[in-house]
Motif scaffolding. Sequence first.
Motif, PDB file in Angstrom:
ATOM      1  N   ARG A  29      30.818  22.518   6.194  1.00 56.89           N
ATOM      2  CA  ARG A  29      30.260  20.913   6.448  1.00 56.89           C
ATOM      3  C   ARG A  29      29.920  20.758   7.682  1.00 56.89           C
ATOM      4  O   ARG A  29      30.668  20.730   8.406  1.00 56.89           O
ATOM      5  CB  ARG A  29      30.862  20.139   5.438  1.00 56.89           C
ATOM      6  N   LEU A  30      28.545  20.036   7.996  1.00 51.90           N
ATOM      7  CA  LEU A  30      28.325  19.967   9.432  1.00 51.90           C
ATOM      8  C   LEU A  30      27.556  18.668   9.034  1.00 51.90           C
ATOM      9  O   LEU A  30      26.805  18.501   8.077  1.00 51.90           O
ATOM     10  CB  LEU A  30      27.217  21.162   9.894  1.00 51.90           C
ATOM     11  N   PRO A  31      27.347  17.780  10.055  1.00 53.46           N
ATOM     12  CA  PRO A  31      26.621  16.348  10.260  1.00 53.46           C
ATOM     13  C   PRO A  31      25.214  16.669   9.994  1.00 53.46           C
ATOM     14  O   PRO A  31      24.544  17.733  10.074  1.00 53.46           O
ATOM     15  CB  PRO A  31      26.779  15.665  11.512  1.00 53.46           C
ATOM     16  N   LEU A  32      24.712  15.451   9.488  1.00 53.14           N
ATOM     17  CA  LEU A  32      23.275  15.277   9.394  1.00 53.14           C
ATOM     18  C   LEU A  32      22.968  14.587  10.491  1.00 53.14           C
ATOM     19  O   LEU A  32      22.879  13.372  10.637  1.00 53.14           O
ATOM     20  CB  LEU A  32      22.525  14.667   7.983  1.00 53.14           C
ATOM     21  N   TYR A  33      22.172  15.129  11.430  1.00 51.08           N
ATOM     22  CA  TYR A  33      21.530  14.432  12.610  1.00 51.08           C
ATOM     23  C   TYR A  33      20.037  14.295  12.658  1.00 51.08           C
ATOM     24  O   TYR A  33      19.149  15.099  12.358  1.00 51.08           O
ATOM     25  CB  TYR A  33      22.006  15.225  14.007  1.00 51.08           C
ATOM     26  N   ALA A  34      19.727  13.130  13.193  1.00 54.39           N
ATOM     27  CA  ALA A  34      18.125  12.920  13.420  1.00 54.39           C
ATOM     28  C   ALA A  34      17.644  13.799  14.710  1.00 54.39           C
ATOM     29  O   ALA A  34      18.687  13.998  15.381  1.00 54.39           O
ATOM     30  CB  ALA A  34      17.701  11.557  13.381  1.00 54.39           C
ATOM     31  N   ALA A  35      16.618  14.106  14.836  1.00 58.10           N
ATOM     32  CA  ALA A  35      16.001  14.689  15.702  1.00 58.10           C
ATOM     33  C   ALA A  35      16.341  13.843  17.153  1.00 58.10           C
ATOM     34  O   ALA A  35      16.053  12.616  17.391  1.00 58.10           O
ATOM     35  CB  ALA A  35      14.378  14.875  16.044  1.00 58.10           C
ATOM     36  N   GLY A  36      16.836  14.586  18.385  1.00 60.94           N
ATOM     37  CA  GLY A  36      17.020  13.771  19.384  1.00 60.94           C
ATOM     38  C   GLY A  36      18.433  12.728  19.353  1.00 60.94           C
ATOM     39  O   GLY A  36      18.670  11.905  20.321  1.00 60.94           O
ATOM     40  N   GLU A  37      19.329  12.638  18.265  1.00 63.30           N
ATOM     41  CA  GLU A  37      20.198  11.562  18.051  1.00 63.30           C
ATOM     42  C   GLU A  37      21.322  11.854  19.005  1.00 63.30           C
ATOM     43  O   GLU A  37      21.735  10.893  19.581  1.00 63.30           O
ATOM     44  CB  GLU A  37      20.803  11.713  16.647  1.00 63.30           C
ATOM     45  N   ILE A  38      21.618  13.194  19.708  1.00 57.36           N
ATOM     46  CA  ILE A  38      22.453  13.233  20.443  1.00 57.36           C
ATOM     47  C   ILE A  38      21.543  13.981  21.698  1.00 57.36           C
ATOM     48  O   ILE A  38      20.955  14.980  21.463  1.00 57.36           O
ATOM     49  CB  ILE A  38      23.639  14.282  19.967  1.00 57.36           C
ATOM     50  N   ASP A  39      21.904  13.456  22.760  1.00 61.29           N
ATOM     51  CA  ASP A  39      21.256  13.925  24.088  1.00 61.29           C
ATOM     52  C   ASP A  39      22.042  15.063  24.516  1.00 61.29           C
ATOM     53  O   ASP A  39      23.188  14.783  25.154  1.00 61.29           O
ATOM     54  CB  ASP A  39      21.190  12.831  25.259  1.00 61.29           C
ATOM     55  N   VAL A  40      21.619  16.198  24.742  1.00 54.25           N
ATOM     56  CA  VAL A  40      22.324  17.588  25.034  1.00 54.25           C
ATOM     57  C   VAL A  40      22.266  17.844  26.427  1.00 54.25           C
ATOM     58  O   VAL A  40      21.163  17.480  27.067  1.00 54.25           O
ATOM     59  CB  VAL A  40      22.033  18.754  24.027  1.00 54.25           C
ATOM     60  N   LEU A  92      14.285  32.549  12.262  1.00 50.44           N
ATOM     61  CA  LEU A  92      13.864  31.299  12.003  1.00 50.44           C
ATOM     62  C   LEU A  92      13.940  30.223  12.788  1.00 50.44           C
ATOM     63  O   LEU A  92      14.984  29.847  13.090  1.00 50.44           O
ATOM     64  CB  LEU A  92      14.376  31.022  10.561  1.00 50.44           C
ATOM     65  N   TRP A  93      12.850  29.518  13.131  1.00 47.45           N
ATOM     66  CA  TRP A  93      12.756  28.376  14.124  1.00 47.45           C
ATOM     67  C   TRP A  93      12.833  27.128  12.938  1.00 47.45           C
ATOM     68  O   TRP A  93      11.945  27.019  12.032  1.00 47.45           O
ATOM     69  CB  TRP A  93      11.540  28.557  14.890  1.00 47.45           C
ATOM     70  N   ILE A  94      13.729  26.423  13.402  1.00 43.46           N
ATOM     71  CA  ILE A  94      13.963  25.009  12.330  1.00 43.46           C
ATOM     72  C   ILE A  94      13.807  23.885  13.318  1.00 43.46           C
ATOM     73  O   ILE A  94      14.892  23.513  14.372  1.00 43.46           O
ATOM     74  CB  ILE A  94      15.269  25.112  11.693  1.00 43.46           C
ATOM     75  N   PRO A  95      12.751  22.971  13.535  1.00 43.42           N
ATOM     76  CA  PRO A  95      12.617  21.938  14.264  1.00 43.42           C
ATOM     77  C   PRO A  95      13.761  20.894  13.977  1.00 43.42           C
ATOM     78  O   PRO A  95      14.532  20.802  13.173  1.00 43.42           O
ATOM     79  CB  PRO A  95      11.197  21.270  13.722  1.00 43.42           C
ATOM     80  N   ALA A  96      14.014  20.191  15.064  1.00 43.09           N
ATOM     81  CA  ALA A  96      15.015  19.149  15.136  1.00 43.09           C
ATOM     82  C   ALA A  96      14.940  18.328  14.058  1.00 43.09           C
ATOM     83  O   ALA A  96      14.033  17.707  13.504  1.00 43.09           O
ATOM     84  CB  ALA A  96      15.254  18.548  16.484  1.00 43.09           C
ATOM     85  N   GLY A  97      16.308  17.933  13.359  1.00 49.76           N
ATOM     86  CA  GLY A  97      16.163  16.876  12.322  1.00 49.76           C
ATOM     87  C   GLY A  97      15.852  17.289  10.892  1.00 49.76           C
ATOM     88  O   GLY A  97      15.885  16.437   9.966  1.00 49.76           O
ATOM     89  N   ILE A  98      15.357  18.613  10.622  1.00 44.08           N
ATOM     90  CA  ILE A  98      15.048  19.076   9.439  1.00 44.08           C
ATOM     91  C   ILE A  98      16.321  19.529   8.665  1.00 44.08           C
ATOM     92  O   ILE A  98      17.107  20.536   9.221  1.00 44.08           O
ATOM     93  CB  ILE A  98      14.017  20.083   9.442  1.00 44.08           C
ATOM     94  N   PRO A  99      16.580  19.029   7.412  1.00 45.73           N
ATOM     95  CA  PRO A  99      17.925  19.419   6.780  1.00 45.73           C
ATOM     96  C   PRO A  99      17.731  20.967   6.122  1.00 45.73           C
ATOM     97  O   PRO A  99      16.536  21.242   5.661  1.00 45.73           O
ATOM     98  CB  PRO A  99      17.804  18.335   5.417  1.00 45.73           C
ATOM     99  N   HIS A 100      18.588  21.700   6.513  1.00 40.09           N
ATOM    100  CA  HIS A 100      18.669  23.005   5.609  1.00 40.09           C
ATOM    101  C   HIS A 100      20.188  23.516   5.483  1.00 40.09           C
ATOM    102  O   HIS A 100      21.202  22.851   5.964  1.00 40.09           O
ATOM    103  CB  HIS A 100      18.144  23.977   6.817  1.00 40.09           C
ATOM    104  N   SER A 101      20.340  24.435   4.689  1.00 36.90           N
ATOM    105  CA  SER A 101      21.536  24.940   4.087  1.00 36.90           C
ATOM    106  C   SER A 101      21.234  26.475   4.522  1.00 36.90           C
ATOM    107  O   SER A 101      20.205  27.021   4.722  1.00 36.90           O
ATOM    108  CB  SER A 101      21.777  24.588   2.801  1.00 36.90           C
ATOM    109  N   GLY A 102      22.676  27.333   4.388  1.00 37.56           N
ATOM    110  CA  GLY A 102      22.350  28.557   4.669  1.00 37.56           C
ATOM    111  C   GLY A 102      23.530  29.569   3.967  1.00 37.56           C
ATOM    112  O   GLY A 102      24.402  28.802   3.429  1.00 37.56           O
TER     113      GLY A 102
END
Length: 279
Positions: A29-40, A92-102
């Motif tokens: 289980r990993l968090p659900l983050y919005a795009a840019g929610e954390i400044d890396v 696979l490129w996944i843009p920031a903030g898009i929910p996905h599972s694997g």
Amino acid sequence: MAIRDLRPTSAGELFIGGAARRGTVDSRRLPLYAAGEIDVPFVISGQDEVISRDTLWEKHSHPTHELLWNQRGASSAAIGMRVWTITPTVGLWIPAGIPHSGWTPTGTWHRAAQFSIHAVPSISDDPVAVDITPLLGLLLGRLNTDGLTADSRAKTEAIVLDLIAPAQHELFLQIPESSLLAPIVAAVRADPAETTTLATWATRLGVSTRTLTRAFRFETGLGFSQWLATARVQHAVSMLTRGDEIDEVAACVGYHSVSAFSTAFRRIVGMSPGRFRAQ
């Protein structure tokens, strides 16, 4: 006959053959983050892991763009009702903030890279396949090593960003959501060699073949035969990636000849199964 609702109810049920429902699965289980929610503090940051147990990555999202690929083996990612196949040559490129599972099987050498949204514009508004060329793979690996100077890292990152682009061919399967098509989807994904014809399915489900054809086209953008071929090829890719012989793979996914299998595979993947297996 009464048809129970077989629509997927969890991330695990989206993956081929129901493998994610086995009891030996490592569920992460990993968090659900919005795009840019954390400044890396990086432009590109890489991770890799050899997966020791079948692993289900529950639905999550990143504050960064993500590129997934494998050094070894095939895995899957689900975004909405699309299931993508990820290999050593197609990421696979996944843009920031898009929910996905694997779903990552045992033995897969899983790799991922995170891209700062402030330094790197997304190559697409939607998830998209990326060709992992030998050069791109080497450069991404270089970024994951210790001892790079700031200047060397910046130069390597610039080349990586210049090389990343949407692939000409991508392998994903759109999973229909309607209860009408659910029995067909469940049967094909449990056994890709399933040979029940559309006419037989129509009789079982009490509808016309025209109704089923329209439903497949509306929900997936493909006719039944195209959807079936894609489901079979997606399974074949996983088998070829682990080194299975082409004739064995062809039989396991429902083709009576290697030539027929090769034709379908080339049409969907863009290369022959022999060339894909060699890569």
